[in-house]
Design a protein around this motif. Structure first.
Motif, mmCIF file in Angstrom:
data_model
loop_
_atom_site.group_PDB
_atom_site.id
_atom_site.type_symbol
_atom_site.label_atom_id
_atom_site.label_comp_id
_atom_site.label_asym_id
_atom_site.label_seq_id
_atom_site.Cartn_x
_atom_site.Cartn_y
_atom_site.Cartn_z
ATOM 1 N N GLU A 95 0.833 -1.203 0.000
ATOM 2 C CA GLU A 95 0.000 0.000 0.000
ATOM 3 C C GLU A 95 0.870 1.257 0.000
ATOM 4 O O GLU A 95 0.584 2.224 -0.722
ATOM 5 C CB GLU A 95 -0.918 0.001 1.218
ATOM 6 N N TYR A 96 1.932 1.214 0.808
ATOM 7 C CA TYR A 96 2.846 2.357 0.880
ATOM 8 C C TYR A 96 3.536 2.586 -0.469
ATOM 9 O O TYR A 96 3.610 3.728 -0.950
ATOM 10 C CB TYR A 96 3.897 2.110 1.968
ATOM 11 N N LYS A 141 1.000 4.069 -2.911
ATOM 12 C CA LYS A 141 0.662 5.446 -2.564
ATOM 13 C C LYS A 141 1.771 6.412 -2.929
ATOM 14 O O LYS A 141 1.524 7.522 -3.434
ATOM 15 C CB LYS A 141 0.364 5.527 -1.057
#
Length: 573
Positions: free
Chosen positions: A129-130, A133
């Motif tokens: 997810e990081y 993003k």
């Protein structure tokens, strides 16, 4: 606890005689070489004088050409690149190695270490997810990832490419990454299988420098990271690892990176010749302490630091984590020992399973190791994390712990590991059932020989054989480590010279001055830690046997040989 002494089978006598003559060494040294599989002059030369030119061609590793091409494209296009690694020493040194090489080549470069407690081992969903993003287009994973089938699939759907550099055993399926570097892949023909995770990362950089004609000095300047990983991850110090460790120690002793220099200072190793043992017991635990107590990213930060004042400040912080770790280790170990002694059936048990919801997750593995050493039986230490019982397991010689835990898999949420060490998670309500079944499995499958610790001497030796020349040659067997351990010698019927004594704060150690009954006038200094119970028998002048390593001791500016005694007067079977 009773221990059995054995002496290893000697090497082939014809090989021993050949090596003795070809190398001009005595038969003891020649036998030690033969026991290590060295049979010729050229093999001995490579063993005693490792060369960086002996390193294998990195392109022999499966997917190496793909990995180099993808990394080169990221550099040429100045993509955003994330370096990802495990929170232990192998993982953090791997990330530091890759980061230091790439930071002058990629502007938008970052690293990510998962949190031990909230994310756990391996590639975490949070990290993907990081990466998405923050719009990273390439993630280079080190020391994990070989089993991340689903995670890599998810990342690919998000447009994130992965290069995996791992050294663990894969499952039947390999992740669908751009490149998967792992010498233990069944379809990988790379000739050396025992690299550390950092070692696999090093091979990727070696391949890149070879293809693009980058001076090798830049690569070899990172070998201090590699040797710290080799020592801390307890991989065999043979073959290619021996070459990397040999030159890594040279770098570590002569011109370490700023972060490692700081760790060396806070470990009180300045001015000493740093060995594999120093890394295992002093440098590694400090780097590990960050991930155990705070966060593994702190270890990477100090390893890649270029400001001396900041390095010293962070080094002191990391050292404080290590002090906390030692306190937790000591206190929890004592609590665990107390739990065992208060169990009325503990002497009948063949395994140990203990749970305390308040024990610190970061040290349960260490505690499991200590209890295994103390009672010499398979041991599992559990604590509570995120509403589940989670912990670490350690085994004894030749007992397959992973297989035993696997027979309880229906009671577990997850487990992983290998023959001698494993991690596991279960519902707290399942602990009693698991404890009973694990004990039943161990009881029915463990052998008598596996219940007793065995000390195996390399060979018998006379004290009179121990000369400065003998020790000089013995030192050239370094670096020591798995599959090339420090030689353990057995000498029978030694005598106290009359000056031996108990030493230590609680008089728990023995300082010995030993002689042979043959009339040889030489006195050999020795130290036997935690063996003061033998003093009464020794002081009566009776002969006894010793198992020992040979080391050096510096006192008042003078260096002398000293015997480091592992055990005294046990019966030989």
């Amino acid at each position: 606890m009773e221990k059995i002494w054995k002496v290893k089978e000697p090497g082939d006598i014809n090989v021993i005689k050949h090596l003795s003559a070809a190398l001009n060494v005595n038969m003891v040294i020649a036998n030690l070489l033969a026991q290590r599989g060295i049979t010729s002059f050229n093999e001995a030369k490579s063993f005693f004088r490792p060369k960086l030119s002996d390193l294998h061609d990195p392109f022999l590793m499966k997917d190496m050409d793909k990995a180099v091409e993808r990394m080169a494209r990221a550099i040429d296009n100045q993509e955003k690149v994330l370096i990802y690694g495990d929170y232990d020493v192998d993982g953090t040194t791997s990330v530091a190695l890759m980061y230091q090489f790439l930071r002058t080549r990629i502007k938008e470069l970052d690293f990510y270490i998962p949190d031990r407690y909230s994310e756990g081992y391996g590639i975490s969903p949070r990290s993907i997810e990081y990466a998405a993003k923050e719009k990273f287009t390439l993630v280079i994973v080190l020391d994990c990832g070989i089993k991340a089938i689903e995670k890599i699939r998810q990342a690919k759907e998000l447009g994130i490419d992965f290069i995996i550099c791992d050294h663990h055993n894969p499952d039947d399926q390999i992740p669908d990454a751009v490149a998967v570097l792992d010498p233990k892949r069944p379809d990988c023909q790379y000739p050396y299988k025992e690299l550390s995770g950092c070692g696999v990362g090093f091979k990727l950089l070696q391949a890149y420098t070879l293809k693009y004609d980058i001076p090798v000095v830049e690569l070899y300047d990172l070998l201090d990271m590699v040797v710290v990983s080799i020592a801390s991850d307890i991989v065999p110090v043979t073959g290619e690892n021996r070459v990397l460790a040999y030159y890594g120690l040279k770098k570590l002793n002569s011109n370490p990176s700023l972060g490692l220099k700081t760790i060396i200072q806070i470990s009180n190793l300045v001015g000493q010749r740093i060995s594999i043992s120093d890394i295992v017991f002093k440098i590694g635990p400090r780097l590990n302490a960050s991930g155990r107590i705070e966060h593994g990213k702190k270890s990477v930060e100090i390893l890649v630091m270029s400001d001396e004042d900041q390095s010293i400040a962070l080094g002191e912080e990391i050292n404080s984590y290590n002090e906390i770790r030692k306190t937790l280790d000591r206190d929890i170990t004592q609590e665990a020992l107390d739990m065992i002694t208060h169990d009325p059936f503990h002497e009948e048990r063949h395994s140990t399973v203990l749970y305390n919801r308040d024990w610190h997750k970061g040290v349960v593995g260490i505690v499991a190791s200590r209890l295994t050493e103390h009672y010499y039986r398979p041991t599992i230490i559990l604590t509570e994390s995120n509403g589940l019982a989670t912990g670490s397991a350690r085994s004894v010689r030749d007992f397959d712990l992973y297989e035993a835990i696997g027979q309880c898999s229906d009671l577990l949420e997850s487990y992983g590991g290998h023959m001698y060490a494993a991690g596991l998670t279960m519902k707290i309500d399942n602990i009693p059932a698991f404890t009973r079944r694990f004990e039943e499995i161990v009881t029915s499958s463990i052998t008598e020989s596996q219940k007793t610790e065995i000390y195996e001497a390399d060979t018998k030796l006379q004290l009179s054989d121990i000369t400065p020349k003998f020790y000089r040659i013995l030192k050239q067997f370094e670096p020591f480590g798995p599959h090339n351990m420090t030689p353990l010698f057995l000498t029978e019927n030694v005598l106290d010279s009359g000056t031996s004594r108990c030493v230590g704060r609680n008089q728990e150690h023995l300082k010995l001055d030993l002689v042979e009954p043959t009339g040889n006038s030489s006195v050999f200094s020795a130290i036997a830690f935690s063996q003061a119970s033998h003093y009464e028998a020794i002081s009566q002048g009776l002969p006894f046997d010793i198992l020992y390593h040979i080391s050096e001791n510096e006192f008042r500016g003078k260096t002398n040989l000293q015997l480091y005694i592992k055990d005294i007067a046990a019966k030989i079977y």
